[in-house]
Design an enzyme around this catalytic site. Structure first.
Site, PDB file in Angstrom:
ATOM      1  N   HIS A  89      56.965 -43.325 -52.559  1.00 29.83           N
ATOM      2  CA  HIS A  89      56.417 -42.583 -53.697  1.00 29.83           C
ATOM      3  C   HIS A  89      56.836 -43.310 -54.975  1.00 29.83           C
ATOM      4  O   HIS A  89      57.744 -42.891 -55.695  1.00 29.83           O
ATOM      5  CB  HIS A  89      56.902 -41.138 -53.698  1.00 29.83           C
ATOM      6  N   ASP A 113      55.223 -37.356 -55.492  1.00 28.51           N
ATOM      7  CA  ASP A 113      56.152 -36.409 -54.873  1.00 28.51           C
ATOM      8  C   ASP A 113      56.596 -35.367 -55.890  1.00 28.51           C
ATOM      9  O   ASP A 113      56.689 -34.168 -55.579  1.00 28.51           O
ATOM     10  CB  ASP A 113      57.351 -37.131 -54.279  1.00 28.51           C
ATOM     11  N   TYR A 127      36.853 -45.315 -60.868  1.00 31.77           N
ATOM     12  CA  TYR A 127      37.190 -44.084 -61.577  1.00 31.77           C
ATOM     13  C   TYR A 127      36.701 -44.166 -63.014  1.00 31.77           C
ATOM     14  O   TYR A 127      36.818 -45.216 -63.665  1.00 31.77           O
ATOM     15  CB  TYR A 127      38.714 -43.856 -61.614  1.00 31.77           C
ATOM     16  N   GLU A 147      65.537 -36.053 -62.134  1.00 30.35           N
ATOM     17  CA  GLU A 147      65.010 -34.778 -61.656  1.00 30.35           C
ATOM     18  C   GLU A 147      65.214 -33.622 -62.623  1.00 30.35           C
ATOM     19  O   GLU A 147      64.620 -32.555 -62.453  1.00 30.35           O
ATOM     20  CB  GLU A 147      65.621 -34.455 -60.291  1.00 30.35           C
TER      21      GLU A 147
END
Length: 449
Positions: free
Chosen positions: A139, A144, A350, A425
């Protein structure tokens, strides 16, 4: 305009683009306070989800473990859950206490064919099939984190559903980085994946969202900082393939052959004039780049052909079409001048990500409160994202969340897609607050009822 007032125009435009003052008063302070409290209470679960997903990454359209984890959590919340959307996608619906608008929240789930270095206790050791060969998986772009943030947001909003009007739709999308079991050339055959396939399968129907929101973590910002931009925010991405066909021969007698390597080299240089001399950069920036050149088998043979691949990035559809035309003209005519032939294929992968200006303006004060005022106007991004498919159908806002530790210089942090990409985090809970607060504010706003 009077020439005496014209000097004020730049200042007027600057003021119009600046965000409103930090901590603008919330129309739903009690609900936002509850969001903060609930997000803080499940922060440890949020981080645990992210670490679990990080340790077990999966490539596009192979996200079976991730989607099962997501579906089990959403089912435990009592939501209406649908799996197998666009192969491995998951969609859940949460209904509030009374009728109202519909808000969709989107997160992508797939990882990248990147080998993660050791160090983290939850570092990936996963291997999967990518285009038919076994590769390491990581990831390395933060999906994630996106998945874990939306799982936590769904839990926060579910706990508050009796206080909310309207409907919330949680979209967990596969294959944002593209499908892993077949090449992008499948676009030439009309095959869809990711957001486009989800839309084709009706993800924006029954019920149809009135707004769509999402976020992307980035190493370009300090942890917990939010960045937004109305209008074009991320580039379109087009794949470029050029095959130069010459005539094979002995390299000691080049006049008896037609050298596609020399011709390809001239084409690469010629393509550089598109952005520097042809594209209207006053209208919109652009990128045209060749990243691979393959041809030849040994030093004394002029090969029959050379193949090149590259990328095209634009933000304006008119500029995009003009560049496509110029590439074809330059490549084909340079090849003709060398008695060779150029076959040009451009894959529109895209579109540019276009944030709705009005929705963005309404949500900036909400972002300010979610991030305690640490919000900036973001720069244009050269990256592309198929969230553009959703935003082309439904007005909304896709914004960035910084994840670089505050103790580090974020300008020197390893970028997304690097094996050294790292997430602080502590930023994740800010993402939960932002998505939940935006949803609540949109649903309870008098302008949308």
């Amino acid at each position: 305009m009077s020439r005496h007032l014209s000097f004020l125009l730049p200042f007027v435009l600057l003021a119009a683009s600046m965000p409103p003052p930090a901590h603008a008063q919330s129309p739903v302070p009690d609900l936002e306070k509850e969001i903060r409290q609930r997000a803080a209470e499940i922060e440890s679960k949020l981080i645990a989800w992210r670490r679990d997903i990080h340790e077990h990454p999966e490539l596009g359209e192979q996200e079976t473990r991730t989607s099962a984890l997501v579906a089990a959590h959403l089912t435990s919340l009592g939501l209406e859950v649908k799996t197998g959307v666009a192969v491995t996608g998951v969609v859940a619906v949460l209904k509030g206490a009374k009728p109202g608008p519909v808000v969709a929240l989107r997160a992508d789930m797939d990882a990248l064919p990147v080998k993660e270095p050791p160090g983290l206790p939850f570092a990936s050791k996963a291997k999967m099939k990518y285009l038919g060969r076994e590769v390491d998986v990581m990831h390395a772009c933060g999906h994630d984190a996106h998945t874990a943030i939306l799982m936590a947001t769904a839990e926060v909003l579910t706990a508050m559903k009796d206080k909310l009007p309207g409907t919330m739709k949680f979209i967990f999308q596969p294959a944002e980085e593209g499908p892993s079991l077949y090449p992008f050339a499948a676009a030439l055959m009309g095959k869809s994946w990711g957001a486009k396939l989800m839309v084709q399968q009706g993800v924006l129907q029954n019920p149809k969202p009135d707004a769509v929101f999402g976020l992307h973590v980035t190493s370009g910002l300090p942890a917990g900082q939010l960045a937004y931009r109305g209008g074009p925010a991320r580039a379109s991405a087009d794949g470029l393939r050029i095959k130069v066909i010459g005539r094979q021969g002995h390299a000691g007698f080049p006049w008896r052959a037609v050298d596609p390597i020399t011709t390809a080299s001239q084409i690469v240089l010629g393509l550089q004039t598109i952005v520097s001399r042809r594209a209207d950069l006053m209208k919109s920036p652009a990128v045209v780049g060749i990243s691979t050149i393959n041809g030849g088998s040994r030093g004394n043979i002029v090969p029959d052909s050379v193949e090149m691949t590259g990328t095209i990035r634009t933000y304006d559809q008119g500029v995009r079409k003009g560049i496509h035309r110029d590439i074809k003209q330059i490549a084909e005519n340079i090849a003709i001048s060398a008695d060779a032939k150029a076959e040009v294929n451009i894959l529109e992968i895209y579109d540019a990500t276009l944030n709705d200006e009005r929705v963005t303006a309404r949500m900036v004060p909400v972002l300010e409160r979610a991030a305690d005022g640490d919000v900036i106007l973001s720069e244009l991004s050269g990256a592309a994202d198929d969230v553009s498919v959703f935003l082309a159908q439904v007005p909304g806002l896709y914004f960035n969340l910084g994840i670089v530790p505050r103790s580090q210089d974020f300008t020197k942090a390893a970028p997304n897609h690097s094996p050294d990409f790292f997430i602080d985090e502590s930023a994740l809970v800010v993402g939960v607050r932002a998505l939940a607060m935006m949803t609540v504010n949109y649903l309870t706003s008098e302008k949308t009822n």
